[in-house]
Design a protein around this motif. Structure first.
Motif, PDB file in Angstrom:
ATOM      1  N   LEU A  74       0.851  -1.203   0.000  1.00 23.08           N
ATOM      2  CA  LEU A  74       0.000   0.000   0.000  1.00 23.08           C
ATOM      3  C   LEU A  74       0.886   1.252   0.000  1.00 23.08           C
ATOM      4  CD1 LEU A  74      -2.911  -1.031   2.407  1.00 23.08           C
ATOM      5  CD2 LEU A  74      -2.916  -0.961  -0.088  1.00 23.08           C
ATOM      6  N   ILE A  77      -4.121   7.219  14.327  1.00 17.66           N
ATOM      7  CA  ILE A  77      -5.432   7.835  14.624  1.00 17.66           C
ATOM      8  C   ILE A  77      -6.182   7.112  15.741  1.00 17.66           C
ATOM      9  CG2 ILE A  77      -6.634   6.607  12.738  1.00 17.66           C
ATOM     10  CD1 ILE A  77      -8.269   9.331  12.484  1.00 17.66           C
ATOM     11  N   ARG A 100      -7.014   8.267   3.369  1.00 17.01           N
ATOM     12  CA  ARG A 100      -7.798   7.027   3.256  1.00 17.01           C
ATOM     13  C   ARG A 100      -7.884   6.335   4.622  1.00 17.01           C
ATOM     14  NH1 ARG A 100      -7.888   1.662   2.545  1.00 17.01           N
ATOM     15  NH2 ARG A 100      -5.700   1.419   3.113  1.00 17.01           N
ATOM     16  N   ARG A 159      -5.010  -3.509  13.793  1.00 14.39           N
ATOM     17  CA  ARG A 159      -6.109  -3.384  12.828  1.00 14.39           C
ATOM     18  C   ARG A 159      -5.571  -3.310  11.402  1.00 14.39           C
ATOM     19  NH1 ARG A 159      -9.874   1.769  13.759  1.00 14.39           N
ATOM     20  NH2 ARG A 159      -8.120   2.791  12.760  1.00 14.39           N
ATOM     21  N   LEU A 160      -6.126  -4.151  10.552  1.00 12.61           N
ATOM     22  CA  LEU A 160      -5.881  -4.114   9.103  1.00 12.61           C
ATOM     23  C   LEU A 160      -4.421  -4.369   8.716  1.00 12.61           C
ATOM     24  CD1 LEU A 160      -8.375  -1.222   8.357  1.00 12.61           C
ATOM     25  CD2 LEU A 160      -8.671  -3.642   7.820  1.00 12.61           C
ATOM     26  N   LEU A 161      -3.919  -5.496   9.181  1.00  9.84           N
ATOM     27  CA  LEU A 161      -2.575  -5.951   8.796  1.00  9.84           C
ATOM     28  C   LEU A 161      -2.675  -7.046   7.730  1.00  9.84           C
ATOM     29  CD1 LEU A 161       0.416  -5.288  10.263  1.00  9.84           C
ATOM     30  CD2 LEU A 161      -1.631  -4.136  10.991  1.00  9.84           C
ATOM     31  N   ARG A 174       2.562   5.103   0.543  1.00 11.03           N
ATOM     32  CA  ARG A 174       2.884   5.931   1.725  1.00 11.03           C
ATOM     33  C   ARG A 174       2.846   7.379   1.271  1.00 11.03           C
ATOM     34  NH1 ARG A 174       3.611   2.532   5.719  1.00 11.03           N
ATOM     35  NH2 ARG A 174       4.767   0.656   5.222  1.00 11.03           N
ATOM     36  N   ILE A 225       6.229  -0.367  10.837  1.00 12.13           N
ATOM     37  CA  ILE A 225       7.498  -0.565  10.118  1.00 12.13           C
ATOM     38  C   ILE A 225       7.969   0.726   9.449  1.00 12.13           C
ATOM     39  CG2 ILE A 225       7.318  -3.052   9.728  1.00 12.13           C
ATOM     40  CD1 ILE A 225       6.042  -2.371   6.971  1.00 12.13           C
ATOM     41  N   ILE A 246       3.382   1.215  17.145  1.00 16.13           N
ATOM     42  CA  ILE A 246       4.538   0.726  16.370  1.00 16.13           C
ATOM     43  C   ILE A 246       4.122   0.527  14.917  1.00 16.13           C
ATOM     44  CG2 ILE A 246       5.798  -0.368  18.271  1.00 16.13           C
ATOM     45  CD1 ILE A 246       4.660  -3.093  17.208  1.00 16.13           C
ATOM     46  N   GLY A 265       1.055  -1.736  14.046  1.00 12.24           N
ATOM     47  CA  GLY A 265       0.754  -1.308  12.679  1.00 12.24           C
ATOM     48  C   GLY A 265      -0.111  -0.064  12.733  1.00 12.24           C
ATOM     49  N   THR A 266       0.369   0.931  13.490  1.00 12.13           N
ATOM     50  CA  THR A 266      -0.465   2.078  13.881  1.00 12.13           C
ATOM     51  C   THR A 266      -0.786   3.024  12.729  1.00 12.13           C
ATOM     52  OG1 THR A 266      -0.685   3.730  15.647  1.00 12.13           O
ATOM     53  CG2 THR A 266       1.471   3.569  14.619  1.00 12.13           C
ATOM     54  N   GLY A 267       0.026   3.027  11.658  1.00  8.43           N
ATOM     55  CA  GLY A 267      -0.231   3.909  10.507  1.00  8.43           C
ATOM     56  C   GLY A 267      -0.138   5.370  10.906  1.00  8.43           C
ATOM     57  N   LEU A 274       0.970  -8.901   6.867  1.00  9.36           N
ATOM     58  CA  LEU A 274       1.492 -10.142   7.450  1.00  9.36           C
ATOM     59  C   LEU A 274       1.323 -11.311   6.490  1.00  9.36           C
ATOM     60  CD1 LEU A 274      -0.005  -9.761  11.038  1.00  9.36           C
ATOM     61  CD2 LEU A 274       2.379  -9.382  10.334  1.00  9.36           C
TER      62      LEU A 274
HETATM   63  C1  LIG Z   1      -3.640  -0.649   6.256  1.00 11.14           C
HETATM   64  S1  LIG Z   1      -2.564   0.134   7.358  1.00 11.14           S
HETATM   65  C2  LIG Z   1      -3.570   0.220   8.831  1.00 11.14           C
HETATM   66  C3  LIG Z   1      -3.101   1.293   9.775  1.00 11.14           C
HETATM   67  C4  LIG Z   1      -3.876   1.369  11.101  1.00 11.14           C
HETATM   68  N1  LIG Z   1      -3.802   0.115  11.827  1.00 11.14           N
HETATM   69  C5  LIG Z   1      -5.308   1.755  10.872  1.00 11.14           C
HETATM   70  O1  LIG Z   1      -6.187   0.894  10.998  1.00 11.14           O
HETATM   71  O2  LIG Z   1      -5.560   2.937  10.546  1.00 11.14           O
HETATM   72  C6  LIG Z   1      -1.415  -1.130   7.809  1.00 11.14           C
HETATM   73  C7  LIG Z   1      -0.199  -0.586   8.550  1.00 11.14           C
HETATM   74  O3  LIG Z   1       0.543  -1.722   9.044  1.00 11.14           O
HETATM   75  C8  LIG Z   1       1.927  -1.444   8.904  1.00 11.14           C
HETATM   76  N2  LIG Z   1       2.654  -2.726   8.933  1.00 11.14           N
HETATM   77  C9  LIG Z   1       2.791  -3.626   7.935  1.00 11.14           C
HETATM   78  N3  LIG Z   1       3.524  -4.691   8.359  1.00 11.14           N
HETATM   79  C10 LIG Z   1       3.842  -4.456   9.661  1.00 11.14           C
HETATM   80  C11 LIG Z   1       4.574  -5.174  10.656  1.00 11.14           C
HETATM   81  N4  LIG Z   1       5.150  -6.350  10.390  1.00 11.14           N
HETATM   82  N5  LIG Z   1       4.709  -4.632  11.889  1.00 11.14           N
HETATM   83  C12 LIG Z   1       4.142  -3.421  12.182  1.00 11.14           C
HETATM   84  N6  LIG Z   1       3.446  -2.691  11.271  1.00 11.14           N
HETATM   85  C13 LIG Z   1       3.282  -3.205  10.038  1.00 11.14           C
HETATM   86  C14 LIG Z   1       2.003  -0.674   7.591  1.00 11.14           C
HETATM   87  O4  LIG Z   1       3.195   0.059   7.490  1.00 11.14           O
HETATM   88  C15 LIG Z   1       0.752   0.208   7.669  1.00 11.14           C
HETATM   89  O5  LIG Z   1       1.041   1.442   8.267  1.00 11.14           O
END
Ligand SMILES: C[S@@+](CC[C@H](N)C(=O)[O-])C[C@H]1O[C@@H](n2cnc3c(N)ncnc32)[C@H](O)[C@@H]1O
Length: 279
Positions: free
Chosen positions: A14, A61, A23, A118-120, A16, A81, A79, A56-58, A124
């Motif tokens: 996705l 928010i 979104r 949420r939404l990983l 950046r 990446i 946290i 995977g806080t993005g 993963l």
């Molecule tokens: C679709 S976004 C969702 C962001 C947030 N959780 C939300 O719901 O608004 C997924 C996020 O997971 C992060 N991410 C992906 N693989 C990860 C990992 N192994 N550990 C931590 N974060 C990860 C991505 O960089 C991205 O910011």
């Protein structure tokens, strides 16, 4: 950047950019609205001094919104990446770290009263799901809670079914779990979580559902157009489309189908569970 995070960033599809930031923020509001405004489902109640983690806080928010209503003695860690979308001036009881969920320090064992992820689904790989949930179990305080959110099936008509068949083929070729929502409950149970509760809702997409449906439609179309489309084309279209013109025509057909088909939507699942006080 340490190696696990660099490897994960290289594989994450996705975008950046600012469009993705918007979104994610709209998506957050849509999800919360489907749960009557609850950012955290009522199984967890904050106590002074609690630590809360968002994996995977993005844009952060989820944390920023909770920090407004929780006591200031509750601390939040986010946290991810990548720091690209991290907030620029977060409150002092919040912190944001570049860290993969697969690379958690030993001292976080039993630390967090609430762990949220949420939404990983596109972050993963299949083999990382059991490890991730095991890590989440390890860092949750005995008696503490977890809340996970993920996407299920897209429900509509025949054009959507064609898009979904390509989507599923792409997920399995690239090692992701399209049906992670089906597998999460048994993985949580195997780890010893209790009081596992699954709350499924439909995120409406298309004009039939008014403003919410239009926002939902834009949200998912952005992910298809901004990332997945390129992946489908690179892999030859999986027998569903042969070139970009056919891909664009399919996305347009899906959009129109969503507009006129009442009940069109994307399943969204929230999983809550508790780590027992003693094991
Ligand atoms: C679709 S976004 C969702 C962001 C947030 N959780 C939300 O719901 O608004 C997924 C996020 O997971 C992060 N991410 C992906 N693989 C990860 C990992 N192994 N550990 C931590 N974060 C990860 C991505 O960089 C991205 O910011």
């Amino acid at each position: 950047m340490s190696r696990p995070e660099a490897a994960a960033v290289a594989e994450y599809i996705l975008p950046r950019d600012e469009t993705e930031r918007d979104r994610l923020e709209v998506q957050h509001r849509l999800i919360v609205s489907l749960y009557d405004g609850d950012v955290v489902l009522p199984v967890y109640k904050p106590s002074p001094g609690d630590h809360i983690l968002d994996c995977g806080t993005g844009t952060g928010i989820w944390i920023l919104e909770l920090a407004k209503s929780y006591p200031s003695s509750v601390t939040f860690t986010g946290i991810d990446i990548s720091s690209h979308h991290f907030p620029s001036a977060p409150p002092s009881n919040t912190s944001f770290e570049v860290r993969s969920i697969l690379n958690i320090p030993d001292e976080w064992k039993n630390k967090f009263s609430l762990v949220h992820q949420r939404l990983l689904i596109l972050g993963l790989k299949a083999e990382h799901w059991p490890t991730t949930l095991q890590i989440i179990h390890r860092i949750t305080k005995p008696g503490g809670c977890i809340q996970l959110g993920e996407l299920g099936k897209v429900i509509s008509g025949p054009a959507t079914a064609r898009l979904e068949s390509m989507n599923s083929a792409w997920f399995s070729k690239h090692g992701f779990l399209r049906d992670c929502v089906e597998r999460i409950p048994s993985m949580l149970e195997a780890l010893g979580f209790v009081d596992i509760d699954v709350r499924k809702v439909l995120m409406p997409v298309g004009r039939w559902a008014g403003q919410k449906g239009v926002l939902g439609q834009n949200n998912f179309m952005r992910s298809y157009k901004g990332a997945l489309k390129r992946g489908f084309l690179r892999d030859g279209g999986y027998g569903v489309i042969r070139n970009e013109a056919e891909m664009d025509a399919l996305l347009e057909a899906v959009k129109q189908e969503w507009d006129v088909t009442e009940g069109s939507g994307v399943e969204y699942f929230t999983f809550v569970a508790r780590k027992p006080k003693t094991e």
